[in-house]
Scaffold this motif. Structure first.
Motif, mmCIF file in Angstrom:
data_model
loop_
_atom_site.group_PDB
_atom_site.id
_atom_site.type_symbol
_atom_site.label_atom_id
_atom_site.label_comp_id
_atom_site.label_asym_id
_atom_site.label_seq_id
_atom_site.Cartn_x
_atom_site.Cartn_y
_atom_site.Cartn_z
ATOM 1 N N ASP A 18 51.831 54.117 54.810
ATOM 2 C CA ASP A 18 51.370 55.431 54.363
ATOM 3 C C ASP A 18 49.848 55.389 54.224
ATOM 4 N N SER A 19 49.221 56.492 54.599
ATOM 5 C CA SER A 19 47.764 56.605 54.477
ATOM 6 C C SER A 19 47.426 58.022 54.023
ATOM 7 N N LEU A 20 46.542 58.149 53.046
ATOM 8 C CA LEU A 20 46.202 59.450 52.471
ATOM 9 C C LEU A 20 44.682 59.539 52.300
ATOM 10 N N GLY A 21 44.098 60.644 52.765
ATOM 11 C CA GLY A 21 42.673 60.872 52.616
ATOM 12 C C GLY A 21 42.381 62.356 52.471
ATOM 13 N N ILE A 22 41.194 62.687 51.967
ATOM 14 C CA ILE A 22 40.777 64.088 51.794
ATOM 15 C C ILE A 22 39.380 64.227 52.412
ATOM 16 N N PRO A 23 39.292 64.364 53.727
ATOM 17 C CA PRO A 23 37.957 64.480 54.338
ATOM 18 C C PRO A 23 37.274 65.812 54.011
ATOM 19 N N ASN A 24 38.052 66.861 53.850
ATOM 20 C CA ASN A 24 37.472 68.171 53.542
ATOM 21 C C ASN A 24 38.308 68.853 52.471
ATOM 22 N N LEU A 25 37.626 69.306 51.399
ATOM 23 C CA LEU A 25 38.305 70.014 50.324
ATOM 24 C C LEU A 25 37.345 71.045 49.732
ATOM 25 N N PHE A 26 37.285 72.204 50.414
ATOM 26 C CA PHE A 26 36.437 73.317 49.951
ATOM 27 C C PHE A 26 34.993 72.893 49.726
ATOM 28 N N GLY A 27 34.522 71.911 50.478
ATOM 29 C CA GLY A 27 33.153 71.460 50.320
ATOM 30 C C GLY A 27 32.914 70.565 49.121
ATOM 31 N N LEU A 28 33.958 70.306 48.327
ATOM 32 C CA LEU A 28 33.773 69.461 47.139
ATOM 33 C C LEU A 28 33.681 67.988 47.479
ATOM 34 N N GLU A 29 34.026 67.639 48.740
ATOM 35 C CA GLU A 29 33.967 66.210 49.091
ATOM 36 C C GLU A 29 32.537 65.680 49.039
ATOM 37 N N ALA A 30 31.526 66.580 49.139
ATOM 38 C CA ALA A 30 30.141 66.121 49.085
ATOM 39 C C ALA A 30 29.751 65.628 47.702
ATOM 40 N N SER A 31 30.456 66.070 46.681
ATOM 41 C CA SER A 31 30.125 65.683 45.302
ATOM 42 C C SER A 31 30.973 64.525 44.808
ATOM 43 N N THR A 32 31.738 63.870 45.708
ATOM 44 C CA THR A 32 32.580 62.752 45.257
ATOM 45 C C THR A 32 31.746 61.572 44.797
ATOM 46 N N ASN A 33 30.461 61.474 45.333
ATOM 47 C CA ASN A 33 29.630 60.353 44.902
ATOM 48 C C ASN A 33 29.239 60.458 43.442
ATOM 49 N N ASN A 34 29.269 61.679 42.917
ATOM 50 C CA ASN A 34 28.957 61.831 41.496
ATOM 51 C C ASN A 34 30.098 61.367 40.591
ATOM 52 N N ILE A 35 31.314 61.355 41.156
ATOM 53 C CA ILE A 35 32.478 60.965 40.354
ATOM 54 C C ILE A 35 32.930 59.547 40.690
ATOM 55 N N LEU A 36 33.004 59.237 41.982
ATOM 56 C CA LEU A 36 33.486 57.943 42.442
ATOM 57 C C LEU A 36 32.312 57.101 42.933
ATOM 58 N N PRO A 37 32.465 55.793 43.018
ATOM 59 C CA PRO A 37 31.373 54.940 43.551
ATOM 60 C C PRO A 37 30.980 55.359 44.953
ATOM 61 N N ASN A 38 29.779 54.994 45.333
ATOM 62 C CA ASN A 38 29.257 55.380 46.645
ATOM 63 C C ASN A 38 30.052 54.750 47.789
ATOM 64 N N SER A 39 30.724 53.659 47.520
ATOM 65 C CA SER A 39 31.448 52.971 48.585
ATOM 66 C C SER A 39 32.775 53.631 48.929
ATOM 67 N N VAL A 40 33.187 54.648 48.222
ATOM 68 C CA VAL A 40 34.466 55.312 48.465
ATOM 69 C C VAL A 40 34.325 56.297 49.608
ATOM 70 N N ASP A 41 35.248 56.194 50.584
ATOM 71 C CA ASP A 41 35.277 57.115 51.713
ATOM 72 C C ASP A 41 36.339 58.172 51.434
ATOM 73 N N PRO A 42 36.008 59.436 51.305
ATOM 74 C CA PRO A 42 37.021 60.468 51.019
ATOM 75 C C PRO A 42 38.110 60.558 52.076
ATOM 76 N N ALA A 43 37.812 60.135 53.288
ATOM 77 C CA ALA A 43 38.824 60.214 54.349
ATOM 78 C C ALA A 43 39.877 59.117 54.247
ATOM 79 N N ASN A 44 39.636 58.106 53.428
ATOM 80 C CA ASN A 44 40.597 57.004 53.266
ATOM 81 C C ASN A 44 40.696 56.660 51.778
ATOM 82 N N LEU A 45 41.320 57.557 51.029
ATOM 83 C CA LEU A 45 41.447 57.326 49.590
ATOM 84 C C LEU A 45 42.606 56.391 49.255
ATOM 85 N N ILE A 46 43.749 56.584 49.933
ATOM 86 C CA ILE A 46 44.948 55.807 49.603
ATOM 87 C C ILE A 46 45.566 55.269 50.889
#
Length: 254
Positions: free
Chosen positions: A118-146
């Protein structure tokens, strides 16, 4: 282990040993008294006087009303016109033929394998994916979350082989006649050979019409049959573990 714990363990083992010794004291005394003697045979007794004897009670139809006709040799409810010598009443004896030749062979095998990815990612989510660095470490790729991988394997193999063969004959006694005409039979046979007693016990319910003209019946025609074949004596005692070993096997948790 402390001294107090050691003392309690020794005391518990001593009490268990003493209890087992008391339980087997009577049997040990009897065995010591019978050293060098052949096992005694049981006395012939009335089976109905045995404390464990219980008459068979089953749902039965109403007994038919006997209507006697004048100048007639036939009686209603009779099973035959001429009387024969086959067992039919309490106290009569018949021979039971026991010929058991059973063989069973079972083999089961089960094999199961399962793979899952199983593989789960969120590459696009209403433009909020650009602000993931403010919540998660910089090394996290939104396209490969789980990403998950799983593998399951199960193997089972079982086999049973059994073969039993008994060829015996025993005389059984009719101890009860049920209201519908069926009869309860009970037989016991003891044979002593070289300090070894072989016991054969049988009980069950039979139909009068299943008794042959030779006053015999086969064991497969006996309902609720209970057949026991064993023995007692020196050989049987050698085949049994000593009572100390049996006690340890019961109380040993490991």
């Amino acid at each position: 282990m402390s001294a107090a714990q050691t003392f309690r363990a020794v005391r518990t083992l001593t009490l268990l040993t003493l209890g087992a010794t008391m339980l087997t004291a009577c049997g040990t005394a009897d065995r010591l008294a019978n050293i060098g003697k052949a096992p005694a045979l049981s006395a012939i007794e009335d089976p109905s006087r045995n404390p464990n004897y219980q008459p068979v009670r089953l749902p039965m139809p109403e007994a038919p009303v006997v209507d006697r006709q004048a100048n007639s040799l036939w009686r209603a409810g009779s099973r035959a016109f001429f009387k024969d010598q086959r067992a039919a009443r309490v106290g009569d004896i018949l021979t039971v033929n026991i010929q058991i030749n059973d063989r069973a062979q079972l083999q089961n095998r089960t094999q199961r394998t399962r793979n899952g990815t199983d593989s789960l990612g969120i590459p696009n989510l209403f433009g909020l994916e650009a602000s993931t660095n403010n919540i998660l470490p910089n090394s996290v790729d939104p396209a490969n979350l789980i990403s998950t991988n799983g593998t399951s394997t199960s193997n089972g193999d079982g086999q049973i082989q059994r073969q039993e063969q008994i060829n015996l004959q025993v005389a059984a006694l009719i101890v009860q006649v049920l209201p519908n005409g069926n009869m309860v039979v009970q037989g016991k046979q003891e044979v002593r050979v070289n300090y070894e007693v072989r016991e054969l016990m049988l009980t069950g319910i039979i139909r009068p019409e299943d008794i042959t003209s030779a006053n015999t019946i086969s064991y497969e025609k006996i309902a609720e049959a209970r057949i026991s074949y064993g023995g007692r004596g020196n050989v049987s005692e050698l085949q049994q573990p000593r009572w100390g070993q049996q006690v340890l096997e019961v109380i040993n948790p490991f």
